[in-house]
Design an enzyme around this catalytic site. Sequence first.
Site, short mmCIF file in Angstrom:
data_model
loop_
_atom_site.label_atom_id
_atom_site.label_comp_id
_atom_site.label_asym_id
_atom_site.label_seq_id
_atom_site.Cartn_x
_atom_site.Cartn_y
_atom_site.Cartn_z
N ARG A 163 -15.99 6.29 -44.77
CA ARG A 163 -16.05 7.76 -43.85
C ARG A 163 -14.77 7.69 -42.65
NH1 ARG A 163 -18.63 7.90 -47.40
NH2 ARG A 163 -20.68 8.38 -47.60
N SER A 241 -26.26 12.92 -42.88
CA SER A 241 -26.34 11.67 -41.98
C SER A 241 -25.51 11.89 -40.67
CB SER A 241 -25.92 10.58 -42.64
OG SER A 241 -26.34 10.52 -44.17
N GLU A 337 -21.33 9.67 -37.30
CA GLU A 337 -20.39 10.11 -38.68
C GLU A 337 -19.84 11.60 -38.44
OE1 GLU A 337 -21.96 9.43 -42.56
OE2 GLU A 337 -21.14 11.50 -43.31
C1 LIG Z 1 -26.86 18.66 -45.53
C2 LIG Z 1 -25.58 17.79 -45.65
C3 LIG Z 1 -25.41 16.78 -46.37
C4 LIG Z 1 -24.23 15.99 -46.52
N1 LIG Z 1 -23.90 15.12 -47.34
C5 LIG Z 1 -22.77 14.39 -47.27
C6 LIG Z 1 -22.44 13.38 -48.14
O1 LIG Z 1 -23.41 13.11 -49.05
N2 LIG Z 1 -21.33 12.53 -48.13
C7 LIG Z 1 -20.52 12.87 -47.21
O2 LIG Z 1 -19.53 12.19 -47.30
N3 LIG Z 1 -20.78 13.75 -46.26
C8 LIG Z 1 -21.86 14.62 -46.21
N4 LIG Z 1 -22.01 15.61 -45.39
C9 LIG Z 1 -21.06 15.82 -44.37
C10 LIG Z 1 -20.00 17.05 -44.68
O3 LIG Z 1 -20.71 17.84 -45.79
C11 LIG Z 1 -18.63 16.50 -45.03
O4 LIG Z 1 -17.95 15.63 -43.77
C12 LIG Z 1 -17.75 17.61 -45.14
O5 LIG Z 1 -16.38 16.99 -45.91
C13 LIG Z 1 -17.28 18.54 -43.99
O6 LIG Z 1 -16.69 19.87 -44.39
P1 LIG Z 1 -16.40 20.85 -43.65
O7 LIG Z 1 -15.54 21.74 -44.18
O8 LIG Z 1 -18.02 21.49 -43.39
O9 LIG Z 1 -15.89 20.27 -42.14
P2 LIG Z 1 -16.17 20.79 -40.73
O10 LIG Z 1 -17.41 20.35 -40.31
O11 LIG Z 1 -15.74 22.13 -40.65
O12 LIG Z 1 -15.02 19.67 -39.92
C14 LIG Z 1 -15.26 18.49 -40.29
C15 LIG Z 1 -13.94 17.82 -39.33
O13 LIG Z 1 -12.89 17.78 -40.12
C16 LIG Z 1 -11.77 18.73 -39.37
N5 LIG Z 1 -11.29 19.57 -40.56
C17 LIG Z 1 -11.88 20.29 -41.40
N6 LIG Z 1 -11.19 20.96 -42.14
C18 LIG Z 1 -9.83 20.36 -41.77
C19 LIG Z 1 -8.64 20.76 -42.44
N7 LIG Z 1 -8.46 21.72 -43.27
N8 LIG Z 1 -7.37 20.16 -41.75
C20 LIG Z 1 -7.80 19.51 -40.71
N9 LIG Z 1 -8.88 19.20 -40.30
C21 LIG Z 1 -9.92 19.80 -40.72
C22 LIG Z 1 -12.50 19.47 -38.44
O14 LIG Z 1 -11.68 19.97 -37.27
C23 LIG Z 1 -13.66 18.34 -38.13
O15 LIG Z 1 -13.15 17.37 -37.20
C24 LIG Z 1 -23.35 16.38 -45.52
C25 LIG Z 1 -23.38 17.49 -44.54
C26 LIG Z 1 -24.68 18.20 -44.63
C27 LIG Z 1 -24.72 19.13 -43.74
#
Ligand SMILES: Cc1cc2nc3c(=O)[nH]c(=O)nc-3n(C[C@H](O)[C@H](O)[C@H](O)COP(=O)(O)OP(=O)(O)OC[C@H]3O[C@@H](n4cnc5c(N)ncnc54)[C@H](O)[C@@H]3O)c2cc1C
Length: 342
Positions: A163, A241, A337
């Site tokens: 992570r 998580s 996380e």
């Molecule tokens: C129900 C649920 C289940 C999940 N299960 C998992 C799992 O199994 N495994 C896992 O690893 N994670 C899991 N996650 C966490 C999450 O889905 C991941 O971390 C995912 O990659 C976040 O994507 P996002 O586009 O929503 O990012 P955001 O929440 O929009 O951003 C997260 C971070 O990344 C940065 N960011 C986003 N996009 C960019 C970009 N293009 N360039 C630079 N910075 C950027 C943002 O500034 C922020 O700091 C889960 C979340 C939920 C709600």
Amino acid sequence: MILTNHQLQTLNTFGIAVSAQYFVSIETKETLLQLIATEAFQTAPHLVLGGGSNVLFTENFKGYILHNQLKGITILDHSTESVLVKAMSGENWHSFVEYCIEHNWGGVENLSLIPGTVGAAPIQNIGAYGVEVKDVIQTVEAIDLRTGIHRQFTAKECAFGYRESIFKTQYKNQYFITAVTFRLQPQPQQFELSYAAMRETLQSTNYMGEGCLNVRAVSEAVCHIRRTKLPDPTVLGNGGSFFKNPEVDSTFFAQLQQQYPTIPHYPISPQKIKIPAAWLIEQCGWKGKRVGNAGTHQNHALVLVNYGGATGSEIAAVASLIQASVVQKFNIHIQSEVNIIG
Ligand SMILES: Cc1cc2nc3c(=O)[nH]c(=O)nc-3n(C[C@H](O)[C@H](O)[C@H](O)COP(=O)(O)OP(=O)(O)OC[C@H]3O[C@@H](n4cnc5c(N)ncnc54)[C@H](O)[C@@H]3O)c2cc1C
């Protein structure tokens, strides 16, 4: 177009009602470069927002929210050994996984149904069911938000860990990831099935026999497990998580095990042992506990939830209380996380 005081409640999976002072939808790289060139942008805080599934806003955002809408998928190379496929960062992650499954390319099927965008996947090196996205990343393309200069990172340069990546440490908030190129396997024959739940699900649907297994079946098993196990953020606000599983050194672990003989653990090297954060939190009595409108899920101590109308600060306060309990009982600091913003 720059929107002001834009509501973010539907753009984060915790459903926190906060607003962005400035909100820009980034649909092309040109829009981004034009914005970067302005003094107003360079002198204000900024945050790239994908699907908002790994952020907890604790206050209104004072500065620019860059909402990533860069779309497109291109096949760069296709041979009998591998497929190189480039996805723009604003693509929905699960839609990209589906695209790979339709083409019968292997490598991302275990990562099915993880919320969010392609561009956020490298940020915390998303992982599930024995696979991490770093295993299939070839390069990450990004634009430096200070200079507008384009840079391509190799997987090695991304310094991926559990992570973790360089985009969460040295380059935190410095780059806008614009595209990710994946190296996938055409016609895969082998699958990562080390999780018992996956083998059981595949067995119950008669996919485990010789020649029956394929990326579609594996993906469907993952989706089935996730849908039955994890709370749906559209029903109950959450960020998956909330904490990482802590890694402790083996000497410390041996002492802990004497006190708690049933403690679950996974050796990751001769010196390091990983402990499930969920178990530690549960032992502290936090499972299903509620403080006002915030708390932990009744079935998952690791999932912090917005029971309705919670503020980000209320959820962050519960997270701090949980961390303090785990330190007090086990002398272990569990790290968040989820990215806490504010
Ligand atoms: C129900 C649920 C289940 C999940 N299960 C998992 C799992 O199994 N495994 C896992 O690893 N994670 C899991 N996650 C966490 C999450 O889905 C991941 O971390 C995912 O990659 C976040 O994507 P996002 O586009 O929503 O990012 P955001 O929440 O929009 O951003 C997260 C971070 O990344 C940065 N960011 C986003 N996009 C960019 C970009 N293009 N360039 C630079 N910075 C950027 C943002 O500034 C922020 O700091 C889960 C979340 C939920 C709600």
